[in-house]
Scaffold this motif. Structure first.
Motif, PDB file in Angstrom:
ATOM      1  N   PHE A 236       0.803  -1.227   0.000  1.00 48.24           N
ATOM      2  CA  PHE A 236       0.000   0.000   0.000  1.00 48.24           C
ATOM      3  C   PHE A 236       0.839   1.281   0.000  1.00 48.24           C
ATOM      4  O   PHE A 236       0.372   2.307  -0.487  1.00 48.24           O
ATOM      5  CB  PHE A 236      -0.948   0.000   1.205  1.00 48.24           C
ATOM      6  N   TYR A 237       2.041   1.250   0.547  1.00 47.95           N
ATOM      7  CA  TYR A 237       2.850   2.477   0.586  1.00 47.95           C
ATOM      8  C   TYR A 237       3.174   2.999  -0.813  1.00 47.95           C
ATOM      9  O   TYR A 237       2.975   4.196  -1.086  1.00 47.95           O
ATOM     10  CB  TYR A 237       4.128   2.217   1.390  1.00 47.95           C
ATOM     11  N   PRO A 238       3.689   2.165  -1.749  1.00 49.06           N
ATOM     12  CA  PRO A 238       3.980   2.712  -3.091  1.00 49.06           C
ATOM     13  C   PRO A 238       2.746   3.287  -3.784  1.00 49.06           C
ATOM     14  O   PRO A 238       2.822   4.346  -4.416  1.00 49.06           O
ATOM     15  CB  PRO A 238       4.536   1.494  -3.854  1.00 49.06           C
TER      16      PRO A 238
ATOM     17  N   ALA B 218       3.440   2.676 -13.117  1.00 49.16           N
ATOM     18  CA  ALA B 218       3.932   1.298 -13.071  1.00 49.16           C
ATOM     19  C   ALA B 218       4.007   0.787 -11.633  1.00 49.16           C
ATOM     20  O   ALA B 218       3.739  -0.389 -11.367  1.00 49.16           O
ATOM     21  CB  ALA B 218       5.304   1.217 -13.734  1.00 49.16           C
ATOM     22  N   SER B 219       4.373   1.661 -10.691  1.00 47.45           N
ATOM     23  CA  SER B 219       4.430   1.258  -9.278  1.00 47.45           C
ATOM     24  C   SER B 219       3.044   0.895  -8.757  1.00 47.45           C
ATOM     25  O   SER B 219       2.878  -0.090  -8.035  1.00 47.45           O
ATOM     26  CB  SER B 219       5.035   2.380  -8.437  1.00 47.45           C
ATOM     27  N   ILE B 220       2.049   1.714  -9.130  1.00 44.23           N
ATOM     28  CA  ILE B 220       0.675   1.419  -8.718  1.00 44.23           C
ATOM     29  C   ILE B 220       0.218   0.088  -9.326  1.00 44.23           C
ATOM     30  O   ILE B 220      -0.339  -0.771  -8.631  1.00 44.23           O
ATOM     31  CB  ILE B 220      -0.270   2.558  -9.157  1.00 44.23           C
ATOM     32  N   PHE B 221       0.478  -0.073 -10.614  1.00 44.13           N
ATOM     33  CA  PHE B 221       0.080  -1.306 -11.300  1.00 44.13           C
ATOM     34  C   PHE B 221       0.776  -2.522 -10.686  1.00 44.13           C
ATOM     35  O   PHE B 221       0.162  -3.577 -10.498  1.00 44.13           O
ATOM     36  CB  PHE B 221       0.414  -1.194 -12.790  1.00 44.13           C
ATOM     37  N   SER B 222       2.066  -2.378 -10.352  1.00 41.59           N
ATOM     38  CA  SER B 222       2.810  -3.492  -9.747  1.00 41.59           C
ATOM     39  C   SER B 222       2.265  -3.846  -8.375  1.00 41.59           C
ATOM     40  O   SER B 222       2.153  -5.027  -8.031  1.00 41.59           O
ATOM     41  CB  SER B 222       4.296  -3.136  -9.650  1.00 41.59           C
ATOM     42  N   SER B 223       1.935  -2.826  -7.582  1.00 37.61           N
ATOM     43  CA  SER B 223       1.384  -3.084  -6.245  1.00 37.61           C
ATOM     44  C   SER B 223       0.093  -3.880  -6.340  1.00 37.61           C
ATOM     45  O   SER B 223      -0.074  -4.911  -5.673  1.00 37.61           O
ATOM     46  CB  SER B 223       1.130  -1.765  -5.519  1.00 37.61           C
ATOM     47  N   PHE B 224      -0.818  -3.407  -7.171  1.00 37.01           N
ATOM     48  CA  PHE B 224      -2.098  -4.101  -7.298  1.00 37.01           C
ATOM     49  C   PHE B 224      -1.942  -5.421  -8.056  1.00 37.01           C
ATOM     50  O   PHE B 224      -2.683  -6.376  -7.810  1.00 37.01           O
ATOM     51  CB  PHE B 224      -3.100  -3.197  -8.001  1.00 37.01           C
TER      52      PHE B 224
ATOM     53  N   VAL C  33       7.253 -14.664  -0.455  1.00 34.58           N
ATOM     54  CA  VAL C  33       7.333 -14.489  -1.907  1.00 34.58           C
ATOM     55  C   VAL C  33       6.725 -13.151  -2.320  1.00 34.58           C
ATOM     56  O   VAL C  33       7.296 -12.401  -3.124  1.00 34.58           O
ATOM     57  CB  VAL C  33       6.625 -15.653  -2.628  1.00 34.58           C
ATOM     58  N   VAL C  34       5.552 -12.820  -1.766  1.00 37.74           N
ATOM     59  CA  VAL C  34       4.898 -11.548  -2.086  1.00 37.74           C
ATOM     60  C   VAL C  34       5.775 -10.376  -1.653  1.00 37.74           C
ATOM     61  O   VAL C  34       5.912  -9.375  -2.368  1.00 37.74           O
ATOM     62  CB  VAL C  34       3.516 -11.479  -1.413  1.00 37.74           C
ATOM     63  N   ASP C  35       6.396 -10.476  -0.471  1.00 39.87           N
ATOM     64  CA  ASP C  35       7.271  -9.402   0.015  1.00 39.87           C
ATOM     65  C   ASP C  35       8.428  -9.158  -0.947  1.00 39.87           C
ATOM     66  O   ASP C  35       8.782  -8.008  -1.237  1.00 39.87           O
ATOM     67  CB  ASP C  35       7.825  -9.761   1.399  1.00 39.87           C
ATOM     68  N   ILE C  36       9.028 -10.237  -1.442  1.00 41.20           N
ATOM     69  CA  ILE C  36      10.151 -10.094  -2.378  1.00 41.20           C
ATOM     70  C   ILE C  36       9.693  -9.427  -3.671  1.00 41.20           C
ATOM     71  O   ILE C  36      10.372  -8.539  -4.209  1.00 41.20           O
ATOM     72  CB  ILE C  36      10.771 -11.477  -2.666  1.00 41.20           C
ATOM     73  N   LEU C  37       8.526  -9.836  -4.171  1.00 44.27           N
ATOM     74  CA  LEU C  37       8.005  -9.239  -5.403  1.00 44.27           C
ATOM     75  C   LEU C  37       7.703  -7.750  -5.230  1.00 44.27           C
ATOM     76  O   LEU C  37       7.882  -6.953  -6.155  1.00 44.27           O
ATOM     77  CB  LEU C  37       6.732  -9.972  -5.846  1.00 44.27           C
ATOM     78  N   MET C  38       7.257  -7.375  -4.035  1.00 40.34           N
ATOM     79  CA  MET C  38       6.845  -5.990  -3.804  1.00 40.34           C
ATOM     80  C   MET C  38       8.010  -5.043  -3.589  1.00 40.34           C
ATOM     81  O   MET C  38       7.813  -3.823  -3.541  1.00 40.34           O
ATOM     82  CB  MET C  38       5.905  -5.926  -2.592  1.00 40.34           C
ATOM     83  N   LEU C  39       9.223  -5.552  -3.464  1.00 41.02           N
ATOM     84  CA  LEU C  39      10.368  -4.666  -3.274  1.00 41.02           C
ATOM     85  C   LEU C  39      10.592  -3.763  -4.488  1.00 41.02           C
ATOM     86  O   LEU C  39      11.033  -2.616  -4.339  1.00 41.02           O
ATOM     87  CB  LEU C  39      11.631  -5.494  -3.006  1.00 41.02           C
ATOM     88  N   SER C  40      10.286  -4.254  -5.685  1.00 37.73           N
ATOM     89  CA  SER C  40      10.535  -3.471  -6.909  1.00 37.73           C
ATOM     90  C   SER C  40       9.718  -2.175  -6.951  1.00 37.73           C
ATOM     91  O   SER C  40      10.295  -1.084  -7.089  1.00 37.73           O
ATOM     92  CB  SER C  40      10.268  -4.327  -8.148  1.00 37.73           C
TER      93      SER C  40
ATOM     94  N   ALA D 158       2.396   7.203  -4.720  1.00 38.94           N
ATOM     95  CA  ALA D 158       2.298   7.510  -6.152  1.00 38.94           C
ATOM     96  C   ALA D 158       1.019   8.273  -6.471  1.00 38.94           C
ATOM     97  O   ALA D 158       1.050   9.278  -7.201  1.00 38.94           O
ATOM     98  CB  ALA D 158       2.360   6.213  -6.963  1.00 38.94           C
ATOM     99  N   VAL D 159      -0.114   7.824  -5.930  1.00 40.60           N
ATOM    100  CA  VAL D 159      -1.392   8.492  -6.207  1.00 40.60           C
ATOM    101  C   VAL D 159      -1.400   9.904  -5.641  1.00 40.60           C
ATOM    102  O   VAL D 159      -1.801  10.863  -6.321  1.00 40.60           O
ATOM    103  CB  VAL D 159      -2.566   7.668  -5.643  1.00 40.60           C
ATOM    104  N   ASN D 160      -0.961  10.054  -4.394  1.00 45.41           N
ATOM    105  CA  ASN D 160      -0.954  11.387  -3.782  1.00 45.41           C
ATOM    106  C   ASN D 160      -0.032  12.346  -4.537  1.00 45.41           C
ATOM    107  O   ASN D 160      -0.358  13.520  -4.743  1.00 45.41           O
ATOM    108  CB  ASN D 160      -0.523  11.292  -2.318  1.00 45.41           C
ATOM    109  N   TYR D 161       1.129  11.848  -4.938  1.00 48.49           N
ATOM    110  CA  TYR D 161       2.048  12.711  -5.682  1.00 48.49           C
ATOM    111  C   TYR D 161       1.459  13.099  -7.039  1.00 48.49           C
ATOM    112  O   TYR D 161       1.509  14.276  -7.441  1.00 48.49           O
ATOM    113  CB  TYR D 161       3.395  12.027  -5.884  1.00 48.49           C
ATOM    114  N   LEU D 162       0.918  12.120  -7.758  1.00 47.05           N
ATOM    115  CA  LEU D 162       0.379  12.404  -9.092  1.00 47.05           C
ATOM    116  C   LEU D 162      -0.752  13.420  -9.030  1.00 47.05           C
ATOM    117  O   LEU D 162      -0.804  14.357  -9.847  1.00 47.05           O
ATOM    118  CB  LEU D 162      -0.112  11.107  -9.743  1.00 47.05           C
TER     119      LEU D 162
END
Length: 429
Positions: free
Chosen positions: A89-91, A202-208, A170-177, A95-99
């Motif tokens: 949720f942090y990324p 891309a960060s938002i898309f990757s998170s979801f 596994v999810v934690d490792i994927l979310m590092l990017s 990202a949304v607030n900044y955009l």
């Protein structure tokens, strides 16, 4: 008009806070205290509306530390689950607030001549334009999170109920990017939004996307489990059918056996040998447990068979007719892990000390389950595996505890005088 826009903006902001709060609560359950839940909502409101500027290390770090503290204080779950909540949720939040802020700012200065002016020197038209654009960005942000909530709600629930400890890793490792990407791009912000905006998206898309991927993993695991469960049932009923046919055959021949015993009445040794032969034929067909739960019948029979093969004294007294509200996967997690641990601990003992006792039943409005076994003192550690491959093992007790807590229950383990006792209490719904 400006006052109307201010009131509308405030309403949109609290609506967005509520949606974000619900999403996070669905993914990671809150603590049960009502006071903590109320405090969590207002603490969440401070995080959800955090303002992020370009090259703003203070707010980036402040929001990150605040998010970590918020999840640690107000939410339940393992460290891996809480870490995943932050990484997911942090990324997206940043990202949304900044955009929204950056696009609103660029739009405002693009349609007005307020660039370089202090706010106090803005004209009424410029103030109205600023307020209207702010309302528009707040509306867009609310619509975005409503859409995300509508699309991800079922996946969030599926993840919360289905992930194991290894899957969380596994999810934690994927979310590092996306986490590293959003932090880096905003801190080392280039002036060209053409570069920044796609990375934020891309960060938002990757998170979801990771949420969807984790839900897909859960579905795959549950599908594999259902296939295994069906195979177990087929094997169970196939064995029962064969055993019943053999028992009918023994019954058919019983009168002949009685005639033989009658003829051997004068020879004590031959009579004893014949009786033992009959007992050995029947013994294999007496090991069907009727627990009141079909899946548990299969699990207990399978584990009892393994115990006999390891020369372990196994006894079970289970009445779980009132446990129909417990999902089959959770029944398998609780009893399968508990009995596997008990069998492995018993195999390390001399044969005469190998003993496993399983009990389960309803006491008033509580389902009580216990698994007891003898064990070597040095192997009794409920939170640590004794296997060499610690990464692939050691999740038995934590997974049991997670399954029990899903129904508001409690799981306790204790060691006393070379005996390991696992006790579970689940309130009736």
């Amino acid at each position: 008009m400006i006052r109307f826009f201010d009131i509308l903006s405030l309403g949109l902001e609290w609506g967005y806070v509520f949606v974000f709060f619900r999403m996070l609560q669905t993914f990671l359950p809150l603590r049960r205290s009502m006071a903590m839940r109320v405090l969590a909502f207002f603490a969440n409101s401070l995080l959800a509306v955090v303002i992020i500027y370009s090259n703003d290390l203070a707010n980036l770090l402040g929001a990150l530390l605040g998010f970590v503290a918020y999840v640690a204080v107000f939410h339940r779950g393992s460290w891996a689950e809480r870490l995943t909540a932050v990484l997911v949720f942090y990324p997206a939040l940043i990202a949304v607030n900044y955009l929204m802020m950056d696009m609103g700012s660029r739009l405002f200065f693009g349609v007005t001549d307020a660039s370089g002016k202090e706010i106090a020197l803005w004209t009424k038209e410029e103030q109205l334009a600023s307020t209207a654009i702010h309302v528009a960005t707040m509306l867009l942000r609310l619509l975005f999170w409503l859409g995300a909530w509508h699309f991800l709600r079922k996946y969030l629930r599926r993840i919360a109920s289905g992930l194991t400890a290894k899957m969380w890793m596994v999810v934690d490792i994927l979310m590092l990017s996306p986490f590293v990407a959003i932090f880096t791009i905003i801190y080392f912000m280039p002036e060209d939004p053409v570069i920044v905006y796609p990375i934020c998206g891309a960060s938002i898309f990757s998170s979801f996307g990771c949420i969807y991927l984790a839900a897909y993993i859960c579905n795959s695991v549950q599908t594999a489990y259902r296939a295994q469960e069906l195979e177990m049932k087929q094997s169970y009923y196939r064995d029962r059918t064969g055993d019943e046919e053999r028992v009918r055959g023994i019954y058919h021949d019983l009168k002949n056996h009685l005639l033989v015993l009658q003829a051997q009445a004068g020879n004590r040794q031959e009579v004893d040998a014949s009786i033992q032969g009959l007992q050995s034929q029947i013994h294999a067909y007496e090991n069907y447990y009727h627990t009141g739960n079909e899946i548990l019948d299969i699990i207990i029979r399978d584990k009892a068979k393994k115990a006999r093969e390891s020369q372990i004294d196994f006894s079970a007294a289970i009445a779980l007719e009132d446990g129909a509200f417990i999902e089959p996967l959770d029944i398998s997690t609780i009893f399968g892990n508990a009995l596997d641990n008990a069998i492995e601990a018993s195999q390390c003992l001399p044969q005469e000390e190998r003993l496993i006792t399983v009990k389960a039943g309803r006491i008033r409005d509580i389902l009580v389950m216990s698994v007891e076994n003898n064990a070597l003192p040095e192997t009794i550690d409920p939170e640590r595996t004794t296997k060499e491959d610690a990464f692939a093992h050691g999740f038995g007790i934590p997974n049991i505890r997670k399954a029990v807590e899903r129904y508001g229950g409690q799981c306790s383990v204790r060691a006393e005088e070379g005996r390991f006792v696992l006790k579970i209490m689940i309130p009736m719904p």
